[in-house]
Structures are given as C-alpha cells and as structure tokens.
Scaffold this active site. Structure first.
Site: not given
Ligand SMILES: Cc1cc2nc3c(=O)[nH]c(=O)nc-3n(C[C@H](O)[C@H](O)[C@H](O)COP(=O)(O)O)c2cc1C
Length: 367
Positions: A30, A179, A182, A184, A239
């Site tokens: 997001t 999704h 997390n 939702y 959440n």
């Molecule tokens: C800014 C931001 C927005 C995110 N928005 C979503 C989202 O819309 N849907 C989702 O499933 N996960 C979302 N996540 C989680 C990421 O998809 C991911 O699971 C998380 O960043 C861990 O991966 P990484 O360690 O490679 O960053 C978001 C994470 C960040 C940092």
C-alpha cells in the site's frame, strides 16, 4: 513430489502457460498515492519502474467501497478505476513484466473518514480492532467498531470479489492475489478471536475457512485457477490478530483445500511462523501439500532467498521494502550492487517524493 522450482532467483518460473522471467516477486505494498481511490499516471510510472521483477503484485486493491480502509488506497469496482489500472498494466507489460493485483478488503481495519459515502465497516463479528489509523480529514483516529456481516452481506462480499477479479482481467492484469493475510477481512474469518459467528461461517476450522474458500472458488470459476493466488500469514499478529490454539490445523486444512482448487500460487508471509518449531513444521507441511508455486516473504535478503530456493522451500521469493527504494532490485541482486535504504517517512505520503524518485543503478534496468 515435483516442484515448480528453478533453484535460482534469476531463472524463469513457469506454470500453467504463464512465465515469470525470474523468481523475484515484488510484494504487495500500500503506498497511498491513489487520490480518490483511482489509480493514476504516477502509479503507472512507479509500477513500470519495477517491471524487472518476475512478478509484481500490486498494493491492496479494494473489491468494494466497503473494503477501503486506508487513506488514498485504490479500488477496482468502478469503470474509472478499471481505466486507471489499464494504464498501470499497459506500462508494465510494455516493459515485459507480469502484474497481478492484490484484492484486499480491510473488513474491520477501517475508519469511516477514509471510506466513500454510503459504505459500512463490516467484519465477521462486531469486534473492534485495537489501535489507531491515519485519516486525511481527522488525523489519527481509533479504528471503528464493525458491524457483524449478515448472511446476505457475506454473499454480496463474495460477489464483489468475483466482480473485482473479472474487472482486474478487463484492466489487463495477469491475475489476482486474494489478501488472506495481515488481519484483513479474509483472515478475520479464519481467526476465532475475530470470528465468533455461530452460523456456517464460524466455529469449527471448516466453518471459519468457508468464507476464504468460497471467495477463492468463486474467483477461480470466474477467471480461471491459473490466474489466482492467495496470501496467508500464519502466526502473524498484525492488526490485533491474537494467536489461537488451532493455527497449525487451520492452515493445514486451508493448504489442502487450496491445493484441491489448484490455484496458481500460495504466498506465505513466513517470519512469524519461523519463530517456533510448530510454525516451521507448518511451513514444511504447506510446502508438501500445495504443489503449485509457493512464494515466501518476510525479511529476505539475496542470500536467504537463494538458500530457500536451493533447499526447495519455495519457488519464488517476494521482497517488499527493498523494492520501494530499489526499482531495479532484480538487477542489483543479480550484479551484487548495494541496495539503497528506503525512507519510511514517505511510505504513505501522497506524491512522487520517496515513490518514483529512487535511483536506478544502471540505465539498462531490464538486463
Ligand atoms: C509500505 C508497506 C505497505 C504494505 N502494504 C501491504 C499490502 O497492501 N498488502 C500486503 O499484503 N502486505 C503489505 N505490506 C507487507 C509487505 O508485502 C511485506 O509482507 C513486508 O514488507 C515484509 O517483506 P519485506 O521484509 O521484504 O519488506 C506492506 C509493507 C510495507 C512496508
């Protein structure tokens, strides 16, 4: 068992006639640039810049006006939104990329100040989530108490997911990711702390899983199993999702049922599961049960990603934050180029700063 595994981050991954050019996925994120919940040219540029990923999964994209919880997040239920997303998919495809959209209904993780007029905050049960959420109009506000969904509202939500999946294909997406992670709406049905229903959608593991599986089946029937993935996050408490005793049994059942539906991929956020023996056992069992593409996510580096592929723990790895600040992440990983740090202050701000202005290591980003 035969895996879809390439053993290598930079080799193509093929399944059902779709080919991802490498095993690197961009995790859904997001970014709150969709003013009025409509995708725009800035978003098209952002995704186009990241088209070197084998698979881009977009930010959460709401199937329904009721499913928009955060400020400036997009939807895929109106003609204007479909037209906006077309610009995104066209830009990514022109660069040779593949792009799925994440269908995200927030359920109770919401505030009415962020929602379109005439909408309702809905969840399996009327149980408020702890914590605050940003609203552009009223600043930080406590998340509001949802209404428990009626039977008709559940059927409507399933129909909305189905329509949104069809809209996504019309908008040029290669597929959709549901999704289910997390905290939702889909996960709110899975977890007995947020689902205290006594009808066929609550109670036993089978009943708590019913909504997720009915949504998945309806979407499969509408657009084809080869265009459907789902995201899950067992043991994750984000959440306000409290742990419960039947987590392993719930996700084992889900993996079996999703396997029967034969969907393209399962995308598991694994960092919480990796902190216990029980979680590690569950991850192995999911891997053995689900035979199609398994994507793992959560704090992966190149080294850990390659190890996971080599050990056949996964077929693809998704990266989140590294993609925010490294649009050419695949190129940097391949050539051992240092990664740029991302700036959390601009994760959710409304403009191009911290969004489309991160530098590329080379002009030749798709090499
Ligand atoms: C800014 C931001 C927005 C995110 N928005 C979503 C989202 O819309 N849907 C989702 O499933 N996960 C979302 N996540 C989680 C990421 O998809 C991911 O699971 C998380 O960043 C861990 O991966 P990484 O360690 O490679 O960053 C978001 C994470 C960040 C940092």
């Amino acid at each position: 068992m035969s895996y879809t595994n390439t053993l290598n981050l930079f080799s193509p991954v093929k399944k059902y006639g779709i080919e991802f050019s490498n095993a690197i996925a961009m995790a859904p994120m997001t970014r709150s640039r969709a003013l009025g919940s409509v995708p725009n040219d800035l978003m098209a540029t952002y995704y186009e810049q990241r088209a070197g990923a084998g698979l881009i999964i977009t930010e959460g994209n709401s199937p329904s006006p009721n499913g928009i919880g955060y400020a400036r997040t997009p939807g895929i239920y109106s003609a204007e939104q479909i037209a906006g997303w077309k610009k995104v998919t066209t830009a990514v495809h022109a660069k040779g990329g593949k792009i799925f959209t994440q269908l995200m209904h927030v359920g109770r993780v919401s505030h009415s100040a962020n929602m379109p007029a005439g909408t309702k905050i809905l969840a399996p049960s009327a149980i408020q989530a702890a914590g605050d959420m940003w609203t552009d109009v009223q600043g930080l506000q406590p998340k509001e108490k949802p209404e428990a969904m009626t039977h008709d509202e559940i059927k409507t939500a399933i129909a909305e997911f189905t329509r949104a999946a069809i809209n996504a294909i019309d908008a040029g997406f290669d597929g959709v990711e549901l999704h289910g992670a997390n905290g939702y709406l889909l996960e709110q049905f899975l977890n007995p702390n947020t689902n205290q229903r006594t009808d066929e959608y609550g109670g036993s593991i089978e009943k708590r899983s019913r909504f997720v599986l009915e949504v998945t089946e309806a979407v499969v029937n509408a657009i084809g199993k080869e265009k459907v993935g789902i995201r899950l996050s067992p043991y994750n408490v984000f959440n306000d999702m409290a742990l419960y005793s039947e987590i392993a049994a719930t996700y084992t059942y889900l993996a079996e049922q999703l396997s029967k539906l034969d969907i393209l991929y399962l995308h598991v956020i694994d960092y919480a599961a990796r902190t216990s023996e029980e979680g590690l056992t569950l991850l192995k069992s999911i891997r053995n049960t689900f035979g199609n593409i398994l994507i793992l996510n959560g704090g992966y580096t190149r080294e850990r990603a390659e190890q996971a592929l080599a050990n056949r723990e996964a077929d693809m790895i998704s990266f989140g934050t590294p993609f925010i600040s490294n649009p050419d992440l695949h190129y940097r990983l391949k050539h051992g180029i240092a990664l740029q740090e991302s700036n959390p202050d601009t994760f959710y701000t409304p403009d191009s700063k911290g969004y489309t202005d991160y530098a590329f290591a080379s002009q030749n980003v798709l090499a």
